[in-house]
Design a protein around this motif. Structure first.
Motif, short mmCIF file in Angstrom:
data_model
loop_
_atom_site.label_atom_id
_atom_site.label_comp_id
_atom_site.label_asym_id
_atom_site.label_seq_id
_atom_site.Cartn_x
_atom_site.Cartn_y
_atom_site.Cartn_z
N PRO A 184 2.45 14.49 -2.30
CA PRO A 184 2.52 14.11 -0.88
C PRO A 184 3.97 14.07 -0.41
O PRO A 184 4.89 14.00 -1.21
CB PRO A 184 1.88 12.72 -0.86
N ASP A 185 4.15 14.08 0.90
CA ASP A 185 5.47 13.96 1.49
C ASP A 185 6.11 12.65 1.04
O ASP A 185 5.42 11.62 0.95
CB ASP A 185 5.35 14.00 3.02
N ARG A 186 7.41 12.67 0.77
CA ARG A 186 8.08 11.47 0.26
C ARG A 186 8.00 10.32 1.27
O ARG A 186 7.87 9.16 0.87
CB ARG A 186 9.53 11.76 -0.09
N VAL A 191 5.52 4.92 2.52
CA VAL A 191 4.63 4.07 3.32
C VAL A 191 3.59 3.40 2.42
O VAL A 191 3.32 2.20 2.53
CB VAL A 191 3.93 4.91 4.42
N VAL A 192 3.02 4.19 1.51
CA VAL A 192 2.02 3.65 0.58
C VAL A 192 2.65 2.62 -0.35
O VAL A 192 2.09 1.55 -0.60
CB VAL A 192 1.37 4.79 -0.23
N LEU A 193 3.85 2.94 -0.88
CA LEU A 193 4.53 2.02 -1.78
C LEU A 193 4.86 0.70 -1.09
O LEU A 193 4.71 -0.38 -1.68
CB LEU A 193 5.81 2.65 -2.33
N GLU A 194 5.32 0.78 0.15
CA GLU A 194 5.67 -0.44 0.87
C GLU A 194 4.44 -1.32 1.07
O GLU A 194 4.52 -2.55 0.97
CB GLU A 194 6.30 -0.09 2.23
N ALA A 195 3.30 -0.70 1.36
CA ALA A 195 2.07 -1.47 1.52
C ALA A 195 1.69 -2.14 0.20
O ALA A 195 1.25 -3.30 0.18
CB ALA A 195 0.95 -0.56 2.01
N LEU A 196 1.87 -1.41 -0.90
CA LEU A 196 1.55 -1.95 -2.22
C LEU A 196 2.48 -3.12 -2.55
O LEU A 196 2.02 -4.19 -2.99
CB LEU A 196 1.69 -0.86 -3.27
N LEU A 197 3.78 -2.93 -2.33
CA LEU A 197 4.75 -3.98 -2.65
C LEU A 197 4.56 -5.21 -1.77
O LEU A 197 4.77 -6.34 -2.22
CB LEU A 197 6.18 -3.44 -2.50
#
Length: 207
Positions: A184-186, A191-197
């Motif tokens: 996927p686009d970085r 965005v996904v990582l920030e939601a996870l964190l």
């Protein structure tokens, strides 16, 4: 500064580290070229420019050497978390995951994937690879415990399960790269990582 005498513990230790690095470099090259089943101790010794005895001074067999070399494929990520301050957990975990989304696999990363496949055929490799990876997993567990104590990670999260998923996430990303799955686009990944964190951080008490 006083130079260390030849034969002193410090000199011997550095000499051993240099030899180990030569062996690991030779092993990574050979396993990448021939695969696990095509490499023997004498091949590694010849490529590294050492005797077979030098290999056995560090490793019990080829499987142990491959396990050590493969385990280092994700050491950049483990060290980033373990050696960082608990307050830096978010940025460190981003580095942990994002580094595994580079466009091309390093030789060490490709070797880790090779080791997983070979371990299905070799009980000995499966045993020592498991030991090597578990040692690194325990280091990650401790870092996450420290983050909980520092108040930067939710205290209700089971550390063992969290460490297991974070440790294997880069491995899964490497497998995707090995199969040439489009990444996927970085920016979307961030965005996904920030939601996870955000879900890992302690909730601030209402004021």
């Amino acid at each position: 500064m006083v130079a260390e005498a030849v034969g002193s513990p410090g000199v011997r230790r550095r000499s051993a580290e240099i030899t180990r690095d030569k062996l690991l470099t030779a092993a990574v090259e050979l396993f990448a070229e021939r695969g696990y089943d095509g490499v023997r101790v004498r091949h590694i010794a010849e490529r590294a420019g050492v005797t077979t005895g030098a290999i056995y001074a560090h490793y019990a067999d080829v499987a142990t050497l491959l396990a050590d070399a493969a385990g280092r494929a994700v050491d950049y990520a483990v060290h980033a978390v373990v050696e960082g301050a608990p307050s830096d957990l978010g940025p460190l975990l981003r580095t942990f995951v994002m580094h595994a989304t580079e466009k091309s696999l390093s030789r060490e990363q490709a070797l880790l994937l090779e080791a997983f496949v070979a371990a299905r055929r070799s009980p000995r490799l499966r045993e020592v690879l498991g030991e090597v990876l578990q040692a690194r997993l325990r280091s990650l567990e401790k870092a996450l415990c420290d983050a909980q104590l520092a108040g930067t990670l939710r205290s209700d999260l089971p550390v063992k399960a969290l460490a297991w998923y974070f440790y294997l996430l880069p491995v899964g990303l490497l497998a995707g790269q090995g199969a040439e799955l489009p990444a996927p686009d970085r920016r979307e990944t961030f965005v996904v990582l920030e939601a996870l964190l955000a879900g890992l951080r302690p909730v601030a008490p209402p004021t």
